[in-house]
Design a protein around this motif. Sequence first.
Motif, PDB file in Angstrom:
ATOM      1  N   GLY A   7       0.952  -1.488  -0.424  1.00 54.97           N
ATOM      2  CA  GLY A   7      -0.140   0.012   0.127  1.00 54.97           C
ATOM      3  C   GLY A   7       0.765   1.480   0.302  1.00 54.97           C
ATOM      4  O   GLY A   7       2.161   1.060  -0.106  1.00 54.97           O
ATOM      5  N   SER A  52      -5.864   3.415  -1.885  1.00 57.28           N
ATOM      6  CA  SER A  52      -5.308   2.721  -1.406  1.00 57.28           C
ATOM      7  C   SER A  52      -4.858   2.617  -0.239  1.00 57.28           C
ATOM      8  O   SER A  52      -5.111   2.879   0.975  1.00 57.28           O
ATOM      9  CB  SER A  52      -3.306   3.097  -1.348  1.00 57.28           C
ATOM     10  OG  SER A  52      -1.927   1.756  -1.385  1.00 57.28           O
ATOM     11  N   THR A  57      -3.314  -1.787  -3.742  1.00 53.72           N
ATOM     12  CA  THR A  57      -3.779  -0.082  -4.027  1.00 53.72           C
ATOM     13  C   THR A  57      -3.968  -0.290  -5.618  1.00 53.72           C
ATOM     14  O   THR A  57      -4.279  -0.926  -6.548  1.00 53.72           O
ATOM     15  CB  THR A  57      -2.738   0.823  -3.885  1.00 53.72           C
ATOM     16  OG1 THR A  57      -1.256   0.377  -3.172  1.00 53.72           O
ATOM     17  CG2 THR A  57      -2.118   1.785  -4.949  1.00 53.72           C
TER      18      THR A  57
END
Length: 65
Positions: A7, A52, A57
Motif C-alpha cells: 500500500g 490505497s 492499491t
Amino acid sequence: MEDTGCGIKEEIKDRIFEPFFTTRELGEASGLGLDIVKRVIFKHNGQVIVDSIPGKTTFKVSLPI
C-alpha cells in the motif's frame, strides 16, 4: 490497475505524482513514472484516482470518449 502490495502510506499519497518523488534509495529510481502518467492523462482531459490500503492499491484511469 490493482496490486496486492504493502500500500501507499497516507502521508505520502498526495506526493506520488510529483516529479522526482520516490521512496526508494538514491540512485535506484528517478521518480518520473507517475508524473509522466499524470501529465499524459491530464493532457487528454482525463483523471487518475488512487485508492490505497495495506494489501490493495488501485489506480483508476478515466479518459473521455
